[in-house]
Design an enzyme around this catalytic site. Structure first.
Site, PDB file in Angstrom:
ATOM      1  N   LYS A 190     -13.750  -1.880   2.161  1.00  0.00           N
ATOM      2  CA  LYS A 190     -14.359  -2.550   3.009  1.00  0.00           C
ATOM      3  C   LYS A 190     -16.116  -2.665   2.541  1.00  0.00           C
ATOM      4  CE  LYS A 190     -11.558  -2.381   6.888  1.00  0.00           C
ATOM      5  NZ  LYS A 190     -11.205  -1.620   8.381  1.00  0.00           N
ATOM      6  N   ARG A 226      -5.155   4.055   6.029  1.00  0.00           N
ATOM      7  CA  ARG A 226      -4.661   2.525   6.000  1.00  0.00           C
ATOM      8  C   ARG A 226      -5.325   2.208   4.566  1.00  0.00           C
ATOM      9  NH1 ARG A 226      -6.005  -2.611   7.159  1.00  0.00           N
ATOM     10  NH2 ARG A 226      -4.108  -3.962   7.659  1.00  0.00           N
TER      11      ARG A 226
END
Length: 274
Positions: free
Chosen positions: A220, A254
């Protein structure tokens, strides 16, 4: 701690790896790479071979600025993959906020519903409750199109925790057993770098509410801002963040980089257990 995922009972006494399978054209990291069914299935199977315990299939991007896709497109992208992979005995999660996609994916064999809107869309809570699937409830400030415009919190850990607690209790009131509930702080979903770091440090406080915590920080933008690396050069940063999350109490991470994460967790567990 056990998590009931449909026909599966997942032991969470050891950290679990959720492999990301985006069958989209516009996901921030891998959009378009696995839109073909054969490529998607090959990638899912490789992630399992590399150490993934769960395959999380998403047919609609939720990156900042993402626009929704038609429901029939999402169904066509997701349901056949769920059916094939679940038929091979894998634990499959569906990454969706739509009640219809939840229902059809679970019918096809999905054992988990991963919802960035925490079952707040019309019909989602009732649909999820009627299944035996686990539910992952994520916090998001705003909507994908605008969530990163100007996120603000007085106390990000406290506010995120309060939201997740309220949604978990709503699930229990709707008939979803506590053993089916996972909570996710929503890294990058309406949060600045400072907010994301505070939430990582605060995982212990979030876990203290009594639900297993899922952490998704893989590749991210926060990691890019910290390292200066492009999205495809963030594997090491992603593994570091996942490992830190586990040390603070996360039960599921995840990730895109399954092999590297699984190897790191294996080494960490060997050191921890002697």
């Amino acid at each position: 701690m056990k998590l009931t995922c449909g026909a599966f009972a997942m032991d969470l006494s050891v950290p679990r790896v959720m492999g990301i399978l985006n069958v989209t054209t516009d996901s921030f990291s891998d959009g378009g790479q696995f839109i073909g069914r054969a490529q998607a299935l090959d990638h899912a199977r490789q992630m399992v071979a590399d150490g993934a315990d769960i395959i999380d299939i998403g047919g609609e991007s939720t990156r900042p600025g993402a626009l929704p896709v038609p429901e029939d497109v999402e169904l066509e992208r997701v349901v056949p993959l769920v059916e094939t992979l679940a038929g091979e005995g894998l634990v499959v999660s569906v990454d969706t906020s739509r009640a219809t996609v939840m229902r059809e994916a679970v019918r096809a064999g999905a054992g988990m519903i991963n919802d960035v809107r925490a079952l707040r869309a019309p019909g989602a809570l009732e649909t999820a409750a009627a299944t035996g699937a686990a539910v992952s409830l994520m916090h998001m400030q705003g909507e994908p199109r605008t969530m990163q415009a100007h996120p603000q919190y007085g106390d990000v850990v406290g506010e995120v925790s309060a939201f997740l607690k309220a949604r978990a209790l709503a699930c229990e009131a709707a008939g979803i057993a506590r053993e089916r509930i996972v909570i996710d702080p929503g890294f990058g979903f309406g949060k600045t770098v400072a907010h994301n770091l505070a939430l990582l440090r605060g995982i212990g406080a979030i876990k203290a509410m009594g639900y297993p915590v899922l952490v998704g920080v893989s590749r991210k933008s926060t990691l890019g801002q910290l390292t200066g690396r492009d999205v495809h050069e963030r594997a090491a940063a992603s593994v570091a963040a996942a490992l830190f999350a586990v040390t603070r109490g996360a039960s599921i991470v995840r990730v895109h980089d399954v092999r590297e994460t699984a190897d790191a967790l294996r080494v960490w567990r060997a050191i921890e257990t002697g």
